[in-house]
Design a protein around this motif. Sequence first.
Motif, PDB file in Angstrom:
ATOM      1  N   THR A  81       0.808  -1.227   0.000  1.00 40.74           N
ATOM      2  CA  THR A  81       0.000   0.000   0.000  1.00 40.74           C
ATOM      3  C   THR A  81       0.838   1.273   0.000  1.00 40.74           C
ATOM      4  N   LYS A 122      -0.806   4.857  -4.440  1.00 34.12           N
ATOM      5  CA  LYS A 122      -1.604   5.867  -3.737  1.00 34.12           C
ATOM      6  C   LYS A 122      -2.260   6.837  -4.718  1.00 34.12           C
ATOM      7  N   ARG A 142      -3.113   6.195  -7.946  1.00 31.10           N
ATOM      8  CA  ARG A 142      -3.982   5.636  -8.980  1.00 31.10           C
ATOM      9  C   ARG A 142      -5.054   4.665  -8.490  1.00 31.10           C
ATOM     10  N   ILE A 143      -4.885   4.061  -7.328  1.00 28.51           N
ATOM     11  CA  ILE A 143      -5.725   2.944  -6.926  1.00 28.51           C
ATOM     12  C   ILE A 143      -6.672   3.336  -5.789  1.00 28.51           C
ATOM     13  N   ASP A 144      -7.933   2.942  -5.926  1.00 28.47           N
ATOM     14  CA  ASP A 144      -8.908   3.058  -4.834  1.00 28.47           C
ATOM     15  C   ASP A 144      -8.729   1.834  -3.940  1.00 28.47           C
ATOM     16  N   LYS A 163      -9.846   1.059  -0.975  1.00 30.31           N
ATOM     17  CA  LYS A 163     -11.050   0.532  -0.338  1.00 30.31           C
ATOM     18  C   LYS A 163     -11.797  -0.414  -1.257  1.00 30.31           C
ATOM     19  N   ALA A 164     -11.819  -0.095  -2.550  1.00 29.21           N
ATOM     20  CA  ALA A 164     -12.558  -0.926  -3.504  1.00 29.21           C
ATOM     21  C   ALA A 164     -11.930  -2.307  -3.662  1.00 29.21           C
ATOM     22  N   GLN A 224      -8.926  -2.629 -12.094  1.00 31.47           N
ATOM     23  CA  GLN A 224      -9.368  -1.298 -11.676  1.00 31.47           C
ATOM     24  C   GLN A 224      -8.744  -0.213 -12.544  1.00 31.47           C
ATOM     25  N   GLN A 231     -10.725   2.630 -15.443  1.00 34.13           N
ATOM     26  CA  GLN A 231     -10.585   4.084 -15.441  1.00 34.13           C
ATOM     27  C   GLN A 231     -10.288   4.650 -16.826  1.00 34.13           C
TER      28      GLN A 231
END
Length: 414
Positions: A66, A72, A74-76, A78-79, A213, A217
């Motif tokens: 993480t 940090k 580009r990526i969600d 939580k999803a 993911q 986008q």
Amino acid sequence: MRKTDSGRYDVVVVGAGAAGLACAGDLGAAGLRVRLLEAEDTVGGRMRTDHVAGFTVDRGFQVFNTSYPQVKRRIDLKALRLRPFTPGVLVHTHDGFYRFTDPTRRPRQSRDLLPGRLVSGRDLLALGALSARDALAPASVLRRGPDGSTLTALAEAGVSPQLVETFFRPFLSGVFLEDELETSARFFHLVWRSMLRGTLCLPAEGIGAVPAQLASQLPAHVLRTGSPVGTVTPEGVTLASGGEVGAIAVVVATGQRAAGKLLPGLRVPGGRTVTTFYHAAARAPLAEPVLVVDSRRRFLNTCVLSAVHPRFSTDGRALVSTSVLGSPGPTETAAVLRALDEVYGTDTTAWELVHRVTVPDALPAMSGPAPLSRRTRFGPGTYVCGDHRATSSLQGALASGARAAREVLQDLAS
């Protein structure tokens, strides 16, 4: 030759792994007309997940960190519905298990770091200084540091040969996919920093959820799967099927071997090959979601994946992942199972091998000294990106893709 797409694109990106997805995303966000071509039926490159016999298995054991800056950005998180590994690792030795962990996170689990157990007093001081420097110093300072091999860097940090053999070599062999600790010292410091500052996790749907993911986008109609590229031309690319896609610029975002074939003259590093076994067991041999390494180096690492994320198993059985270097034959494979029998303290004869996957070039070799980033311009209107052009990591792949996008935009603007 027949046209595959009407008109001409600003940029064709070849390869929908992490680097290609980042590059195409940045170019599309800048308003360019982009076509992203992927040879396989879905995105991800080496970050792929399969569903086998009711189990979720990645294409080789992978973890998600993480702390990477590009993650940090580009990526969600939580999803992804991440589940963490226990911080640190269990080291199996002749005397049983020792726990190597960050005492600032799990002070009650740090007793094995007391002098006289896993480490000496001198090693404890060396580890503290090494970790404090890497965790607190800006990444730019670590990138500018002197380079050599990881083995040399550990010696210079004051780490004893005993601790190198007991912990660092077994552990880092699974990180770098090589057991000589010849990987770039600067890269080692950056990796150690990311582990101290981040959390190692698994997404609920496997590592393939990360590139999926990124693909979601992209602007509509950018991605085209099942479209292997045959050649790169001054006018764009030709497809293996015989069609062509015209473009002002072409970015090759494949693995290093494919990039070398598409761009003759491109110098590419060698690759590290790894094989991962996925076994189903009636009961979990270890209930804790922790990575296990072997001081005798009979395998790279092993863990109970279903203890990390229960969704990885649908029938109540435990899913155990074990990785080894190269592609072992029957004799070596049997030896791995015997080693697991000893390490987990259980009878493994009833374990069912549900999947085995060998990943050639799972990581590009980064023997030190090595550059941590390379320019992506290859020739007029031609660019190349990927972890083989930066660092052997997800961060390296994403950063290289972003750099390719920047260099394309600069050149098209001028």
